[in-house]
Design an enzyme around this catalytic site. Sequence first.
Site, mmCIF file in Angstrom:
data_model
loop_
_atom_site.group_PDB
_atom_site.id
_atom_site.type_symbol
_atom_site.label_atom_id
_atom_site.label_comp_id
_atom_site.label_asym_id
_atom_site.label_seq_id
_atom_site.Cartn_x
_atom_site.Cartn_y
_atom_site.Cartn_z
ATOM 1 N N GLY A 7 -42.232 7.198 160.382
ATOM 2 C CA GLY A 7 -42.348 8.657 160.392
ATOM 3 C C GLY A 7 -41.782 9.147 161.715
ATOM 4 N N ALA A 10 -42.001 15.090 164.419
ATOM 5 C CA ALA A 10 -42.282 15.606 165.758
ATOM 6 C C ALA A 10 -42.951 14.537 166.630
ATOM 7 C CB ALA A 10 -43.177 16.837 165.640
ATOM 8 N N LYS A 189 -61.954 15.904 166.378
ATOM 9 C CA LYS A 189 -60.654 16.587 166.241
ATOM 10 C C LYS A 189 -60.503 17.165 164.832
ATOM 11 C CE LYS A 189 -55.814 16.454 167.378
ATOM 12 N NZ LYS A 189 -54.552 15.721 167.381
ATOM 13 N N GLU A 271 -52.001 19.038 155.144
ATOM 14 C CA GLU A 271 -52.852 17.838 155.164
ATOM 15 C C GLU A 271 -54.296 18.188 154.788
ATOM 16 O OE1 GLU A 271 -51.726 16.641 159.302
ATOM 17 O OE2 GLU A 271 -51.067 14.788 158.347
HETATM 18 P P1 NAD Z 1 -43.736 15.915 160.911
HETATM 19 O O1 NAD Z 1 -43.833 16.764 159.706
HETATM 20 O O2 NAD Z 1 -42.935 16.439 162.055
HETATM 21 O O3 NAD Z 1 -43.168 14.482 160.511
HETATM 22 C C1 NAD Z 1 -43.673 13.770 159.411
HETATM 23 C C2 NAD Z 1 -42.550 13.414 158.461
HETATM 24 O O4 NAD Z 1 -41.986 14.587 157.910
HETATM 25 C C3 NAD Z 1 -41.394 12.680 159.112
HETATM 26 O O5 NAD Z 1 -41.037 11.656 158.232
HETATM 27 C C4 NAD Z 1 -40.309 13.710 159.246
HETATM 28 O O6 NAD Z 1 -38.996 13.225 159.206
HETATM 29 C C5 NAD Z 1 -40.566 14.562 158.053
HETATM 30 N N1 NAD Z 1 -40.118 15.953 158.286
HETATM 31 C C6 NAD Z 1 -40.351 16.721 159.370
HETATM 32 N N2 NAD Z 1 -39.784 17.942 159.217
HETATM 33 C C7 NAD Z 1 -39.177 17.926 157.994
HETATM 34 C C8 NAD Z 1 -38.432 18.874 157.254
HETATM 35 N N3 NAD Z 1 -38.178 20.107 157.743
HETATM 36 N N4 NAD Z 1 -37.969 18.532 156.030
HETATM 37 C C9 NAD Z 1 -38.218 17.300 155.518
HETATM 38 N N5 NAD Z 1 -38.924 16.345 156.174
HETATM 39 C C10 NAD Z 1 -39.392 16.653 157.403
HETATM 40 O O7 NAD Z 1 -45.235 15.568 161.360
HETATM 41 P P2 NAD Z 1 -45.834 15.409 162.806
HETATM 42 O O8 NAD Z 1 -46.076 16.758 163.388
HETATM 43 O O9 NAD Z 1 -45.060 14.404 163.583
HETATM 44 O O10 NAD Z 1 -47.271 14.823 162.444
HETATM 45 C C11 NAD Z 1 -47.499 13.455 162.076
HETATM 46 C C12 NAD Z 1 -49.006 13.213 162.123
HETATM 47 O O11 NAD Z 1 -49.479 13.421 163.466
HETATM 48 C C13 NAD Z 1 -49.806 14.195 161.258
HETATM 49 O O12 NAD Z 1 -50.950 13.566 160.762
HETATM 50 C C14 NAD Z 1 -50.214 15.282 162.254
HETATM 51 O O13 NAD Z 1 -51.361 15.999 161.836
HETATM 52 C C15 NAD Z 1 -50.477 14.431 163.481
HETATM 53 N N6 NAD Z 1 -50.359 15.121 164.767
HETATM 54 C C16 NAD Z 1 -49.347 16.000 164.994
HETATM 55 C C17 NAD Z 1 -49.264 16.613 166.254
HETATM 56 C C18 NAD Z 1 -48.128 17.536 166.601
HETATM 57 O O14 NAD Z 1 -48.177 18.160 167.672
HETATM 58 N N7 NAD Z 1 -47.076 17.649 165.802
HETATM 59 C C19 NAD Z 1 -50.219 16.324 167.233
HETATM 60 C C20 NAD Z 1 -51.221 15.396 166.947
HETATM 61 C C21 NAD Z 1 -51.293 14.786 165.706
#
Ligand code: NAD
Length: 310
Positions: A7, A10, A189, A271
């Site tokens: 994954g 972000a 959290k 989520e």
């Molecule tokens: P994300 O949505 O950025 O990434 C997750 C997946 O989605 C990746 O495979 C990514 O390539 C895909 N993705 C992202 N944007 C996309 C788009 N526009 N179109 C298609 N696919 C896309 O998720 P994240 O924010 O990295 O979060 C991952 C986990 O970490 C989650 O459980 C989240 O709750 C947790 N988390 C996030 C943060 C934060 O600041 N982002 C902080 C703490 C915990």
Amino acid sequence: MKIAIAGAGAMGSKFGWHLKKAGNDVILIDTWDRNIAAIRENGVVARVKDEEIAEKMPIYSPKEIDEQHESVDLLIVFTKSMQLENMLNSLKPIISKDTYVLCLLNGLGHEDVLERFVTRDHIIMGVTMWASMMTAPGHITFANDNGNVEIQCLDLKGKDETQKIVKILTDAGLNASYSENVMYSIWRKACVNGVVNALCALLDADCKQFGHTKEADELTRNIVQEFADVAQYEGVNLDRKEVIEHVESLFDTPHYPSMHQDLVQNNRPTEIDYIDGAVWRKGLKHSVATPYCAFITCLIHAKEDILKVK
Ligand code: NAD
């Protein structure tokens, strides 16, 4: 230590960027074609203050992972909750009996999914207060500079190895520590997410707008109460007063939480089933009433339907 990050959104890209920059052997795995193409071409590009700094590392789609890839020592999962099981299924070729899996996803119950792939003494659960955003495929921006990571292995047998992972994360600038009660931190959290993420997405508000409504206090108390009632049956005794104060400390921040970003701003699924929805489900299992969590979960799903999220 060979590290894979499953994954590369972000957070996965952020952790990959830091770990690679610190000299670790890191590969990324992601399902989003445009993201894979961008990272292959330019690496993960992070905006740090006014500068863009690229860090190159290999990236694969899950369908490119086969027996020819060596198994990894550490797999850090950073998909959204609902993508976790599919992702792990496609990564079986690089998960061996020696692979540790570190899960820093928001939400509840991910350890049940992980146990289908590795033994408890190889499951490391955690929470992180780092925050990151994707601004374009392959591009991230760090949302804070004072985060941390708290992790614990589900079985004492994995403690020494987990402490080595703490050091690797800290050496990479991710400020990690070993927790003696990580499930408490995960539930704490989840309470924040269960209140502000869900309600800001429903109300199309930022934390400050929601926090300054007359109803914020009552909603917060009732939702945290339901989380705490259910948590007790799962062996976690939340300090309600402290948790409510913690949630309310966010009420002066004009910040849109991630569920608002996903649902309202980017038309993506939420989520919710792993946050308020998980408390509703677990409540049913333990015969604990959770009317707020049930109602909020249904409303978020209705809004996903109305907005035709993809
Ligand atoms: P994300 O949505 O950025 O990434 C997750 C997946 O989605 C990746 O495979 C990514 O390539 C895909 N993705 C992202 N944007 C996309 C788009 N526009 N179109 C298609 N696919 C896309 O998720 P994240 O924010 O990295 O979060 C991952 C986990 O970490 C989650 O459980 C989240 O709750 C947790 N988390 C996030 C943060 C934060 O600041 N982002 C902080 C703490 C915990």
